[in-house]
Scaffold this active site. Structure first.
Site, PDB file in Angstrom:
ATOM      1  N   CYS A 120       0.830  -1.215   0.000  1.00  0.00           N
ATOM      2  CA  CYS A 120       0.000   0.000   0.000  1.00  0.00           C
ATOM      3  C   CYS A 120       0.856   1.254   0.000  1.00  0.00           C
ATOM      4  CB  CYS A 120      -0.892   0.011   1.246  1.00  0.00           C
ATOM      5  SG  CYS A 120       0.045   0.320   2.771  1.00  0.00           S
ATOM      6  N   ASN A 268     -15.229   8.912 -14.777  1.00  0.00           N
ATOM      7  CA  ASN A 268     -15.162   7.469 -15.070  1.00  0.00           C
ATOM      8  C   ASN A 268     -15.317   6.609 -13.810  1.00  0.00           C
ATOM      9  OD1 ASN A 268     -14.930   5.450 -17.114  1.00  0.00           O
ATOM     10  ND2 ASN A 268     -12.879   4.967 -16.369  1.00  0.00           N
ATOM     11  N   GLU A1266       0.588 -13.121  15.474  1.00  0.00           N
ATOM     12  CA  GLU A1266      -0.861 -13.358  15.455  1.00  0.00           C
ATOM     13  C   GLU A1266      -1.622 -12.831  16.662  1.00  0.00           C
ATOM     14  OE1 GLU A1266      -1.579 -17.665  13.798  1.00  0.00           O
ATOM     15  OE2 GLU A1266       0.190 -17.592  15.065  1.00  0.00           O
TER      16      GLU A1266
HETATM   17  C1  LIG Z   1     -14.611   3.728  -4.995  1.00  0.00           C
HETATM   18  C2  LIG Z   1     -15.864   4.514  -5.131  1.00  0.00           C
HETATM   19  C3  LIG Z   1     -16.503   4.938  -3.994  1.00  0.00           C
HETATM   20  C4  LIG Z   1     -17.678   5.651  -4.099  1.00  0.00           C
HETATM   21  N1  LIG Z   1     -18.293   6.065  -2.949  1.00  0.00           N
HETATM   22  C5  LIG Z   1     -19.427   6.785  -3.047  1.00  0.00           C
HETATM   23  C6  LIG Z   1     -20.084   7.239  -1.885  1.00  0.00           C
HETATM   24  O1  LIG Z   1     -19.647   6.997  -0.753  1.00  0.00           O
HETATM   25  N2  LIG Z   1     -21.230   7.936  -2.034  1.00  0.00           N
HETATM   26  C7  LIG Z   1     -21.741   8.213  -3.278  1.00  0.00           C
HETATM   27  O2  LIG Z   1     -22.764   8.861  -3.361  1.00  0.00           O
HETATM   28  N3  LIG Z   1     -21.140   7.793  -4.382  1.00  0.00           N
HETATM   29  C8  LIG Z   1     -20.011   7.091  -4.299  1.00  0.00           C
HETATM   30  N4  LIG Z   1     -19.404   6.654  -5.438  1.00  0.00           N
HETATM   31  C9  LIG Z   1     -20.041   6.935  -6.734  1.00  0.00           C
HETATM   32  C10 LIG Z   1     -19.518   8.236  -7.325  1.00  0.00           C
HETATM   33  O3  LIG Z   1     -20.020   9.319  -6.620  1.00  0.00           O
HETATM   34  C11 LIG Z   1     -19.983   8.310  -8.752  1.00  0.00           C
HETATM   35  O4  LIG Z   1     -19.389   7.242  -9.423  1.00  0.00           O
HETATM   36  C12 LIG Z   1     -19.530   9.572  -9.419  1.00  0.00           C
HETATM   37  O5  LIG Z   1     -20.062  10.679  -8.811  1.00  0.00           O
HETATM   38  C13 LIG Z   1     -19.875   9.568 -10.910  1.00  0.00           C
HETATM   39  O6  LIG Z   1     -19.239  10.675 -11.517  1.00  0.00           O
HETATM   40  P1  LIG Z   1     -18.238  10.512 -12.738  1.00  0.00           P
HETATM   41  O7  LIG Z   1     -17.866  11.866 -13.171  1.00  0.00           O
HETATM   42  O8  LIG Z   1     -17.136   9.635 -12.402  1.00  0.00           O
HETATM   43  O9  LIG Z   1     -19.187   9.822 -13.801  1.00  0.00           O
HETATM   44  P2  LIG Z   1     -18.786   9.007 -15.081  1.00  0.00           P
HETATM   45  O10 LIG Z   1     -18.460   7.617 -14.688  1.00  0.00           O
HETATM   46  O11 LIG Z   1     -17.774   9.728 -15.863  1.00  0.00           O
HETATM   47  O12 LIG Z   1     -20.171   9.038 -15.851  1.00  0.00           O
HETATM   48  C14 LIG Z   1     -21.307   8.435 -15.313  1.00  0.00           C
HETATM   49  C15 LIG Z   1     -22.506   8.584 -16.239  1.00  0.00           C
HETATM   50  O13 LIG Z   1     -22.907   9.941 -16.273  1.00  0.00           O
HETATM   51  C16 LIG Z   1     -23.059  10.392 -17.607  1.00  0.00           C
HETATM   52  N5  LIG Z   1     -22.635  11.783 -17.641  1.00  0.00           N
HETATM   53  C17 LIG Z   1     -21.543  12.291 -17.062  1.00  0.00           C
HETATM   54  N6  LIG Z   1     -21.513  13.619 -17.238  1.00  0.00           N
HETATM   55  C18 LIG Z   1     -22.583  13.931 -17.966  1.00  0.00           C
HETATM   56  C19 LIG Z   1     -23.095  15.157 -18.486  1.00  0.00           C
HETATM   57  N7  LIG Z   1     -22.475  16.308 -18.280  1.00  0.00           N
HETATM   58  N8  LIG Z   1     -24.228  15.124 -19.202  1.00  0.00           N
HETATM   59  C20 LIG Z   1     -24.875  13.952 -19.448  1.00  0.00           C
HETATM   60  N9  LIG Z   1     -24.432  12.769 -18.977  1.00  0.00           N
HETATM   61  C21 LIG Z   1     -23.308  12.764 -18.246  1.00  0.00           C
HETATM   62  C22 LIG Z   1     -22.194   9.493 -18.422  1.00  0.00           C
HETATM   63  O14 LIG Z   1     -22.723   9.375 -19.732  1.00  0.00           O
HETATM   64  C23 LIG Z   1     -22.244   8.196 -17.679  1.00  0.00           C
HETATM   65  O15 LIG Z   1     -23.309   7.411 -18.121  1.00  0.00           O
HETATM   66  C24 LIG Z   1     -18.221   5.943  -5.372  1.00  0.00           C
HETATM   67  C25 LIG Z   1     -17.569   5.514  -6.526  1.00  0.00           C
HETATM   68  C26 LIG Z   1     -16.401   4.796  -6.413  1.00  0.00           C
HETATM   69  C27 LIG Z   1     -15.714   4.324  -7.645  1.00  0.00           C
HETATM   70  S1  FES Z   2      -0.839  -3.203   3.120  1.00  0.00           S
HETATM   71 FE1  FES Z   2       0.083  -1.505   4.071  1.00  0.00          FE
HETATM   72  S2  FES Z   2       2.039  -2.259   4.538  1.00  0.00           S
HETATM   73 FE2  FES Z   2       1.020  -4.028   3.795  1.00  0.00          FE
END
Ligand SMILES: Cc1cc2nc3c(=O)[nH]c(=O)nc-3n(C[C@H](O)[C@H](O)[C@H](O)COP(=O)(O)OP(=O)(O)OC[C@H]3O[C@@H](n4cnc5c(N)ncnc54)[C@H](O)[C@@H]3O)c2cc1C
Ligand code: FES
Ligand code: FES
Length: 1335
Positions: A120, A268, A1266
């Protein structure tokens, strides 16, 4: 599809070097590109889905309009390379290395002992580095925030936080934590002022200062390129996908008209995981990253309009700024959003995810949509036809087609209005843990009152987590319009909401009663929040809330952990160059921190190397009718498909097949494997293999099923002492009960990885494997291929965490890969994706414990009859041994004169469970502590009184009749009592609880007697090989594996002492089976003990040979002596051997001296629970451990802290969920939560007992790998204590047993109140639950 196949050049910079990618493939992510194309393997792949932070890198962007450069951390595994046009990437290699200069962040994390396995570490380094690029003087909040998306499974986080904290100047503090102390002040809880006690694990004074002028600058060439773009629209054409980047909004809208189904990729973070894990595919992707309209911000007096392309981190900064500028009453929405933006995902995801992507993806558990949806927000949408405004309301969020965006629409911005004077908005969420976890239920709630009254004019409630979309309680809200904001309204609201929001018993996600309870508990919070705000606005007009009710609204603060570690100093007479007993940094610490440490999958790809992806069973028990691989074989890059038929030797054993043969016995069993020229090709092809099954009966999933079907692994085991039946006749009270203990996923950060490299001659094979048992891997491969072991060399350089999970399972997986290598004749790389790893490899055994306890009214336990069953899964693996250990160690620290314990391992159709740190002890002793607590409750005595009363006091015999002296057990207990100020804090807890109805505190102290080792003498044997070269340098090899536990560091310390040489002379390379044959698994806390003895033995042999030369020339140098020995033809190479400890066990008699020694300890933990939500906060933990004389206190304290936090996860957080058919739902970090940095105790003190002896082990040390795990149960029992206080106050009978883990669901549902009672009891008759407990 676009007509043209032309593709643009993708230009970006990595670590100051220009990268021009002529064939950028939209399916390739930055992590893959760094690791496989640029060979920058410092950045690690651990989850592939943005959840763990191992792949953190910094992205810098230049805005040619504002001329500003921004730096932010991202999860490289979710960044498509095509999104990087014009970006500058900095990876761990770019900030420092051992050849030139290491960066202060790298130095401090290594020297501060913030690395164990190191997997990590690069991610941690880059998170802190990015923080410092933006804030060279960060605050404690900023530090915690920056680490919120990074997981570590080894260290327990404390040293990582401390390394980061060293950059915080004291002026950046202090927010004064609640106890009125500065967060940087470590003076409290100082170790006792004894001359032999040290508290310094590293020299802070040695750290080089941070000099921001030394950092890489943003490449000027990139600035020029961005200021004078050559082309407006960029297109990248991949193998299957085309990526288009328009330059203007008009171009974007035209593209959206032309390709209405093409998604717009922003962060994404929603699209990426869907494409990767759910198989969603789009041939065209549009990236609007360059469209300035999507990044615009405008503020009017009506509200804020935020560009849809702004990241959630940017939105957070904007809102934080706005709330300071506007009167509070106008910022209701903004504050509610800000609150959830603090805890939504980790920092990397907040930096990537866009507001627009968040809204449009309408995830059912979105944190922001329920707030935006109640707040009358407007979506400003554009298409080629023009602009449009769409209300962001419940219709939109429920996915109603008439309220949604059309495919050709682009969301340009979101208008978020300021609040009206009589409008109130609140947001609540409850997740399995405080940070970086999706909510179980969340909500946005808004009410508008008639001016100057509390008559409801408008009310909106939206929930996440209660359906497949965000759901509204519209009907209920409408019925409440016109009502006054009073208790009558509250009661009716709860009733109405429960009626309206139905959740069937089989609802995906389970926890039906809990989720419904949360829905109304949140409304109660909202009700109080509004009252509180009314009161604040007009203290005369509205009655104040009682202190009790105010506490409902107080969230647990995110505090920076602090603590003290103390240990025995080395004797002042010890020569300064003798490192034994000193807190020496991990041998690979700096290399971990610079990313130079090479793990299995970091090795370069060889010519013709193939990649393996497996096809696993989707059925728990079925006959394989056919396997059709024809479609898979026809796909590009596919070399072969391997099945059981291809195994030249043994296909595992009858009980445990490598490749399923004729039938499958669990979901997740390997049926066949595809070998292809890339992992992507192998994976695509694996999806095309068609398997026809015929289901078989029975399907056994739970322990109950197994008992019913008499499906067991091995015979029942039993231990007994005294006369149990007779003793039950003469006790005051008897209790009977049962307790369920859930399993645990190892979640080593480096997933199972192996490379099999066949050589051209004599069937020789090199195997590079991440395994804690190289010899077993060698053995498995030899049997599978039908070749002698002497042709197979297993190499283990280092392992990125194992915890028992890489003992047997790695051998099986290596054999699977070896068959592929044998069939194809090519090198084969087999690295499991996180999801496959969790699905296939099993984990800790779930346990069902039944007990009958007879005791006197004073708490003295006279008789106990105990019964254990563990869920072993579908093959024997180590299950029989685990149940034996559970029995042998179950008594923990207590002498129960009449005790009988029986145990049996159950065979089920679940993936086969295996060894896991503690090996049955954390489960078995948990049951013991459960009935200890129950006895205390029945006797109306404090649990610690009953524990102490029943503890071993004098030299005595264990249940297996092994004599031992509990002196140090008692010492640890008393010292822990003293260090934790237990008595006064117990009083303070009681006082707190008297004042507080909704929040309760609990405190618990748990003793520990942990027996170290294996049941057989030959398991303790170890060997080493030490060479002295003629330049004086020394090479040490031994049979132990470096898993992160610091064994190599300790071995160098041993060699250094024995050879009387500085450590710099000594090198330790890889472990392999050619240098040291027939090794035993590095496990059972004995690695350093036994290998240390072997290294010592080899060194002593060499010293003996050198002795005559030294005595002839006592003033000579080491180099002179070595050269003289060489010229006298004295061998400078020696093997060392340790035969092992004499142990034996006779199960017939139930007796044996089975363990060489015991580790004693005690832990005291204090927690606070929120009765209304089930959340809890770990306030403080004090651990005292008898480590005897620690060879390396930094390593040993690291083991204790890391194991404790892993235990804390086991007992309070980590929950595996299975369908009734045995399908594991929790097969990724999205669903399965391990502790993160915000879950560790706010105060965390560890002290090692001083002046104790362990003559059995080398230098009087003890193996501590452990034991700390079990001490995590002190947190569980502190929670149980708090729950007991809540139940007592509510007039409820005490719970005699709480199942493990003590999740928020369990805590909430145990704290019965008017809200839990409102939720109708579920009639599960005839209804299939979503998940079932398997213990
Ligand atoms: C590890 C992880 C933890 C997360 N934890 C949380 C959490 O605790 N709480 C929570 O609420 N969410 C959580 N999420 C979800 C996260 O909030 C959403 O995935 C994020 O907000 C999506 O935004 P993005 O820009 O990445 O979307 P993208 O993945 O880029 O796009 C998502 C979709 O939106 C569409 N889109 C994007 N922009 C537009 C636009 N301008 N107009 C029209 N369509 C559009 C795209 O076509 C696509 O279909 C988590 C996600 C991950 C990966
Ligand atoms: S996962 Fe953090 S040191 Fe092993
Ligand atoms: S590997 Fe990228 S976040 Fe886990």
């Amino acid at each position: 599809m676009p007509q043209s196949k032309e593709t643009d050049e993708l230009v970006f910079f990595v670590n100051g070097k220009k990268v021009i990618e002529k064939n950028a493939d939209p399916e390739v992510n930055l992590l893959f590109y760094l690791r496989k194309t640029l060979q920058l393997t410092g950045t690690k792949d651990s989850c592939g889905g943005g959840n763990c932070g191992a792949c953190t890198v910094m992205i810098s962007r230049y805005d040619p309009i504002s001329k500003k450069i921004s730096h932010f951390s991202v999860a490289a595994c979710l960044v498509p390379i095509c999104s990087l046009y014009g970006a500058a990437i900095t990876t761990v290699e770019g900030i420092g290395n051992t050849k030139t200069r290491i960066h202060p962040v790298q130095e401090r994390i290594a020297k501060g002992h913030g690395t164990q396995c190191g997997f990590c570490t690069p991610g941690m380094v880059m998170s802190i580095y990015t923080l410092l690029r933006n804030h060279p003087q960060p605050s404690t909040e900023q530090l915690m925030e920056s680490l919120s998306g990074n997981l570590c499974r080894c260290t327990g986080y404390r040293p990582i936080v401390e390394s980061g904290k060293s950059f915080i100047s004291s002026s950046s503090c202090c927010q004064m934590n609640e106890k009125g102390r500065c967060c940087l002040n470590q003076k409290e809880n100082k170790p006792e002022n004894k001359s032999n006690v040290c508290a310094k694990l590293y020299e802070k004074e040695e750290f080089q200062p941070l000099d921001p002028t030394q950092e890489l600058i943003f490449p000027p060439e990139l600035m020029r390129m961005l200021e004078n773009p050559q082309k407006k629209i960029l297109t990248f054409q991949g193998e299957r996908i085309t990526w288009i980047i328009p330059g203007t909004l008009r171009e974007l809208l035209e593209l959206k008209t032309e390709y209405p189904n093409a998604p717009l990729v922003m962060g994404n973070t929603a699209l990426g995981p869907d494409m990767k894990f759910k198989g969603v595919f789009y041939p065209i992707i549009i990236s609007p990253a360059k469209i300035s309209e999507l990044l615009a911000i405008s503020k009017t007096k009506e509200g804020l309009t935020l560009g849809a392309g702004l990241s959630l981190a940017q939105v957070k900064t904007i809102l934080a700024d706005v709330v300071t500028q506007l009167p509070e009453e106008k910022t209701q929405m903004y504050r509610a959003l800000l609150k959830h933006l603090q805890t939504l995902a980790g920092q990397q995801i907040r930096n990537m995810a866009s507001l627009g992507g968040h809204i449009v993806s309408r995830q059912p558990i979105s944190d922001l949509n329920p707030i935006l949806g109640v707040g009358k927000c407007i979506l400003n949408v554009a298409s080629k036809e023009g602009t449009q405004q769409i209300p962001l309301n419940d219709h939109f969020l429920s996915g109603a087609t008439n309220a949604s965006l059309k495919p050709e629409h682009v969301l340009v911005s979101i208008f978020i209005p300021v609040s009206e004077k009589w409008e109130f908005v609140s947001a609540f969420r409850q997740a399995p843990c405080q940070q970086n976890a999706l909510a179980v239920v969340n909500t946005g709630m808004r009410v508008l009152f008639k001016e100057d009254t509390t008559t409801i004019v408008d009310l909106n409630i939206l929930y996440g987590g209660l359906g497949s979309t965000t759901v509204s309680a519209n009907k209920s809200c409408r019925q409440l319009i016109g009502r006054c904001w009073d208790e009558g309204m509250l009661n009716d609201a709860c009733r109405l909401v429960l009626e309206e929001i139905a959740l069937p018993q089989s609802a995906p996600g389970g926890m039906v009663a809990y989720r419904r309870t949360l829905a109304i508990s949140f409304f109660f919070k909202f009700y109080l929040d509004v009252l509180q705000q009314l009161r604040m606005r007009d203290p005369c007009g509205y009655p104040g809330l009682s202190k009790t009710l105010i506490s409902v609204l107080e969230d647990f603060p995110l505090a920076i952990p602090q603590g003290m570690q103390s240990f025995e100093c080395v004797d002042p007479q010890q020569p300064p160059h003798d490192p034994v007993g000193r807190p020496i940094m991990h041998q690979s610490g700096i290399k971990h921190a610079t990313g130079e440490a090479v793990f299995c999958d970091d090795m370069p790809v060889l010519a013709e190397e193939l990649f393996l992806a497996v096809v696993t069973s989707t059925r728990p028990h079925a006959r394989i009718i056919s396997i059709d691989a024809s479609e898979a074989l026809a796909l590009p890059g596919v070399a072969d498909v391997i099945t059981a038929q291809d195994v030249p030797g043994n296909n595992g054993s009858e009980e445990e097949r490598l490749y399923a043969q004729d039938e499958v016995i669990c979901v997740g069993q390997i049926v066949c494997a595809v070998a292809a020229d890339s992992y992507a090709h192998a994976k695509q092809a694996a999806k095309k293999v068609k398997i026809v099954y015929q289901d078989l009966e029975p399907v056994i999933v739970t322990i109950q099923d197994a008992i019913q079907h008499k499906s067991f692994i091995g015979p029942e085991k039993k231990l007994e002492q005294g006369n149990v039946e007779e003793a039950f006749q003469c006790v005051d009270q008897i209790i009977e009960g049962e307790v369920h203990f859930g399993g645990q996923e190892h979640f080593y950060m480096e997933t199972q990885s192996v490379r099999v490299v066949p050589k051209k001659e004599d069937k020789e094979i090199d195997i590079y494997v991440s395994s804690q048992d190289a010899a077993f891997t060698q053995d498995m491969v030899a049997c599978t291929l039908g070749i002698p072991k002497n042709r197979i060399n297993c190499h283990v350089k280092r392992v990125g965490g194992a915890f028992g999970g890489k003992a047997s399972k790695s051998g099986l997986l290596a054999a699977v890969a070896a068959v592929a290598a044998h069939k194809t004749g090519c090198p084969v790389r087999f690295v499991l994706e996180r999801g496959d790893d969790m699905l296939i490899t099993g984990g800790r055994h779930p346990l069902l414990g039944k007990y009958k306890i007879g005791f006197m009214n004073n708490g003295k336990i006279k008789a106990a009859d105990i019964d254990y069953h563990i869920n072993g899964g579908c093959t024997p693996d180590d299950s029989e041994l685990v149940i034996e250990y559970a029995l042998l160690k179950m008594e923990n620290a207590y002498k129960i004169p009449n005790l009988r314990v029986r145990g049996r391992a159950c065979k089920t159709n679940l993936p086969s469970n295996t060894a896991f740190r503690g090996f049955g002890f954390p489960q078995g002793a948990f049951v013991t502590e459960t009935w200890m607590t129950a006895v205390a409750s029945k006797c109306h005595l404090p649990p610690e009184t009953v524990r102490e009363l029943n503890m071993y006091k004098t030299i005595d015999k264990t249940i297996h009749k092994q004599e031992f002296d509990p002196k140090n057990l008692i010492k640890c207990w008393h010292k822990c009592m003293e260090n934790s100020s237990y008595s006064s804090r117990r009083k303070a807890v009681e006082e707190f609880n008297q004042q507080s109805f909704w929040k309760k505190r609990g405190i618990s102290i748990i003793p520990m007697k942990f027996s170290v080792g294996y049941p057989k003498t030959f398991y303790y044997q170890a060997a080493a090989l030490v060479h002295i070269y003629t330049d004086g340098s020394v090479l040490v090899a031994h049979g132990g594996v470096e898993l992160g536990q610091g064994i190599n560091t300790k071995m160098i310390q041993v060699a250094s002492r024995e050879l009387q040489l500085p450590m710099s002379y000594i090198h330790l390379g890889e472990m392999n089976t050619m240098t040291v044959p027939n090794t035993i698994a590095t496990a059972a806390s004995t690695g350093a003990d036994v290998n240390g003895k072997a290294v010592q033995n080899a060194c002593q042999t060499l010293m003996k040979r050198l002795e005559p030369i030294v005595s002839q020339n006592p003033n000579g140098t080491w180099e002179e002596w070595v050269n003289e020995a060489f010229t006298q033809s004295i061998s400078l190479s020696a093997t060392g051997y340790f035969r092992g400890y004499e142990v034996h066990m006779d199960w017939e008699k139930g007796e044996g001296d089975i363990y060489p020694y015991f580790v004693f300890g005690a832990a005291c933990s204090e927690v606070e629970i929120d009765c209304l939500t089930g959340a809890h906060k770990n306030i403080r933990t004090d651990i005292v451990m008898d480590a005897s004389f620690s060879i390396n206190p930094a390593v040993d304290i690291g083991q204790i802290e890391g194991a404790f936090v892993q235990g804390l996860g086991l007992y309070t957080l980590e929950e595996l969920k299975y369908s009734p058919e045995g399908v594991l739902y929790t097969h990724g970090p999205k669903q399965y939560k391990i502790p993160s940095v915000t879950d560790i105790p706010e105060e965390f003190h560890v002290s090692l007992l001083t002046t104790t002896q362990n003559p059995k082990a080398i230098y009087s040390s003890k193996g501590l790998g452990e034991s700390g795990m079990f001490l995590g149960s002190s947190v569980f029992f502190a929670i149980a204590d708090a729950v007991a206080a809540a139940r007592k106050e509510r007039g409820l009978a005490p719970l005699l047993a709480m199942n493990s883990p003590a999740t928020p669901e369990q805590i909430r549902m145990a704290c019965v109140d008017q809200f839990t009672e409102l939720v109708p009891q579920i009639d599960s008759e005839g209804c299939k639950p979503w998940s079932i407990p398997v213990a």
